[in-house]
Design a protein around this motif. Structure first.
Motif, PDB file in Angstrom:
ATOM      1  N   GLU A 114     -34.623   6.216  13.590  1.00 57.29           N
ATOM      2  CA  GLU A 114     -34.217   6.650  12.275  1.00 57.29           C
ATOM      3  C   GLU A 114     -35.135   6.031  11.224  1.00 57.29           C
ATOM      4  O   GLU A 114     -35.504   4.907  11.234  1.00 57.29           O
ATOM      5  CB  GLU A 114     -32.778   6.462  12.097  1.00 57.29           C
TER       6      GLU A 114
ATOM      7  N   GLN B 229     -33.531   5.845   5.335  1.00 54.06           N
ATOM      8  CA  GLN B 229     -32.561   6.627   5.450  1.00 54.06           C
ATOM      9  C   GLN B 229     -31.387   5.718   5.998  1.00 54.06           C
ATOM     10  O   GLN B 229     -30.046   6.048   5.679  1.00 54.06           O
ATOM     11  CB  GLN B 229     -32.840   7.742   6.568  1.00 54.06           C
TER      12      GLN B 229
ATOM     13  N   GLY C 257     -28.815   6.272   3.554  1.00 53.68           N
ATOM     14  CA  GLY C 257     -28.041   7.216   3.918  1.00 53.68           C
ATOM     15  C   GLY C 257     -28.530   8.557   3.321  1.00 53.68           C
ATOM     16  O   GLY C 257     -29.907   8.674   3.695  1.00 53.68           O
ATOM     17  N   ASP C 258     -27.899   9.503   2.604  1.00 51.78           N
ATOM     18  CA  ASP C 258     -28.207  10.885   2.499  1.00 51.78           C
ATOM     19  C   ASP C 258     -29.301  10.599   1.158  1.00 51.78           C
ATOM     20  O   ASP C 258     -30.334  11.347   1.304  1.00 51.78           O
ATOM     21  CB  ASP C 258     -26.884  11.558   1.962  1.00 51.78           C
ATOM     22  N   PHE C 259     -29.312   9.846   0.438  1.00 52.32           N
ATOM     23  CA  PHE C 259     -30.258   9.538  -0.533  1.00 52.32           C
ATOM     24  C   PHE C 259     -31.498   9.305   0.032  1.00 52.32           C
ATOM     25  O   PHE C 259     -32.491   9.628  -0.345  1.00 52.32           O
ATOM     26  CB  PHE C 259     -29.859   8.587  -1.586  1.00 52.32           C
TER      27      PHE C 259
ATOM     28  N   ALA D 132     -32.441  10.240   3.064  1.00 50.79           N
ATOM     29  CA  ALA D 132     -33.053  11.515   3.636  1.00 50.79           C
ATOM     30  C   ALA D 132     -33.474  12.389   2.863  1.00 50.79           C
ATOM     31  O   ALA D 132     -34.606  12.971   2.992  1.00 50.79           O
ATOM     32  CB  ALA D 132     -31.706  12.054   4.390  1.00 50.79           C
ATOM     33  N   VAL D 133     -33.208  12.120   1.298  1.00 58.73           N
ATOM     34  CA  VAL D 133     -33.735  13.298   0.363  1.00 58.73           C
ATOM     35  C   VAL D 133     -35.116  12.656  -0.019  1.00 58.73           C
ATOM     36  O   VAL D 133     -36.188  13.334  -0.452  1.00 58.73           O
ATOM     37  CB  VAL D 133     -32.917  13.083  -1.059  1.00 58.73           C
TER      38      VAL D 133
ATOM     39  N   ASN E  44     -37.584  13.571   2.571  1.00 62.39           N
ATOM     40  CA  ASN E  44     -37.741  14.943   2.373  1.00 62.39           C
ATOM     41  C   ASN E  44     -38.793  15.293   1.371  1.00 62.39           C
ATOM     42  O   ASN E  44     -39.612  15.932   1.379  1.00 62.39           O
ATOM     43  CB  ASN E  44     -36.547  15.862   2.445  1.00 62.39           C
TER      44      ASN E  44
END
Length: 343
Positions: free
Chosen positions: A81, A85, A89-91, A93-94, A97
């Motif tokens: 991972e 991330q 966490g989700d931030f 992943a953003v 991306n």
């Protein structure tokens, strides 16, 4: 047929945006400092590799063992991972991306420092030298930058993914009230064009409506008089050089999803952009932008199969042919000023 022509026009705007951004920085440096900067394409390349570096840092992986997942041999599986991330966490992943837009934030201060150091360390010693000497030293700097990038990142192109939300194509035809899926165009190329328009507009607004910009424009017209007013014009011109480097760097960052960067991408764009500057008129910012879009559109139409069937290879030489014609009719370029690079 209308659809094909319209798509080629959009392709021309896309190419023209890249030419105009690089030519804008080239012209800004020449207009303020009188330096023909052949290292400007290298600044575009360095910006592109800032995006590569940011992507590599954001995708550094952490490896954990998940005992709930077993291999066919019964051993726990490794789970990889991105480290950011795992931390955010989700931030995180953003961030992964949207690594290309995130790289813009990192690139701005880096390119500003590179530009200022380049101007103060080397370029300032060549202000009163001939343009031939300026070209030689800046071209040498570009070659050094290429070799450094090649040593660190290798000779092969490094693809950069665009954000998942901006992949695919936009239905331009539907926006114009036509039948759906008749005219579609990649979303990221539209984003790049809008980004270029925003940057170009910001540069012109900065020069036109701010006190700093007004002083710079006055210095471009009459450097000695501005200096006699007690204004440190040299410091302002140094900042302008840094801003030109920032513009080139941001253009490089945003172009990476369109064309995977390699160590000679800057030189490829520099030659064409220098032709754009000459066609637009040395020292003319509006001329550089206008010529960038004009030549980008002409090159796009020249690449059509129907045109190449009649004139093979025309897409490779169309820019130079147009440059020859324009310079024969208007030796100073489209918007060139009297006395610029004239004996």
């Amino acid at each position: 047929m209308f659809e094909v022509i319209f798509l080629q026009f959009l392709n021309g705007l896309d190419k023209g945006a890249a030419y105009a951004l690089i030519a804008l920085g080239l012209t800004l440096v020449f207009g303020t400092l009188g330096v023909v900067n052949f290292a400007h394409g290298a600044l575009f390349m360095l910006g592109a590799f800032c995006a590569v570096l940011v992507r590599q840092l954001l995708t550094l992986e952490t490896v954990t063992i998940d005992p709930t997942q077993l291999s066919p041999w019964g051993a726990p599986l490794e789970v990889r991972e991105p480290l950011v991330q795992a931390w955010l966490g989700d931030f995180g992943a953003v961030l992964v991306n949207y690594s290309v837009p995130v790289a813009i934030i990192v690139t701005i201060p880096i390119m500003l420092v590179i530009g200022i150091v380049l101007e103060r360390g080397i370029i300032k010693h060549f202000y009163k030298r001939s343009h031939a000497e300026q070209i030689l030293v800046t071209f040498g700097l570009a070659i050094v930058a290429q070799e450094v990038i090649k040593a660190f990142f290798g000779p092969n192109p490094i693809p950069q993914p665009m954000p998942t939300d901006l992949r695919g194509a936009a239905d331009i035809g539907a926006w114009l009230g036509m039948q759906a899926n008749v005219i579609t165009y990649p979303i990221w190329r539209l984003v790049y064009f809008l980004f270029a328009a925003l940057v170009i507009g910001a540069v012109f607004a900065f020069l036109q409506f701010t006190t700093f910009g007004m002083v710079v424009r006055a210095g471009m017209a009459d450097r000695e008089t501005v200096g006699l007013l007690g204004i440190n014009i040299d410091r302002r011109f140094t900042i302008v050089f840094g801003l030109a480097a920032v513009v080139a760097g941001m253009a490089g960052v945003m172009y990476t999803p369109i064309l995977p960067p390699n160590y000679h991408i800057g030189m490829d764009f520099l030659v064409l952009s220098f032709v754009v500057v000459v066609v637009g008129g040395m020292g003319s910012l509006p001329g550089a932008v206008a010529a960038g879009f004009l030549l980008g559109i002409l090159q796009s139409f020249a690449s059509m199969n129907q045109v190449k069937a009649v004139l093979p290879g025309i897409d490779q030489i169309i820019i130079y042919l147009v440059a020859v014609v324009i310079l024969l009719v208007r030796p100073r370029g489209l918007m060139g000023r009297r006395g610029v690079m004239e004996a």
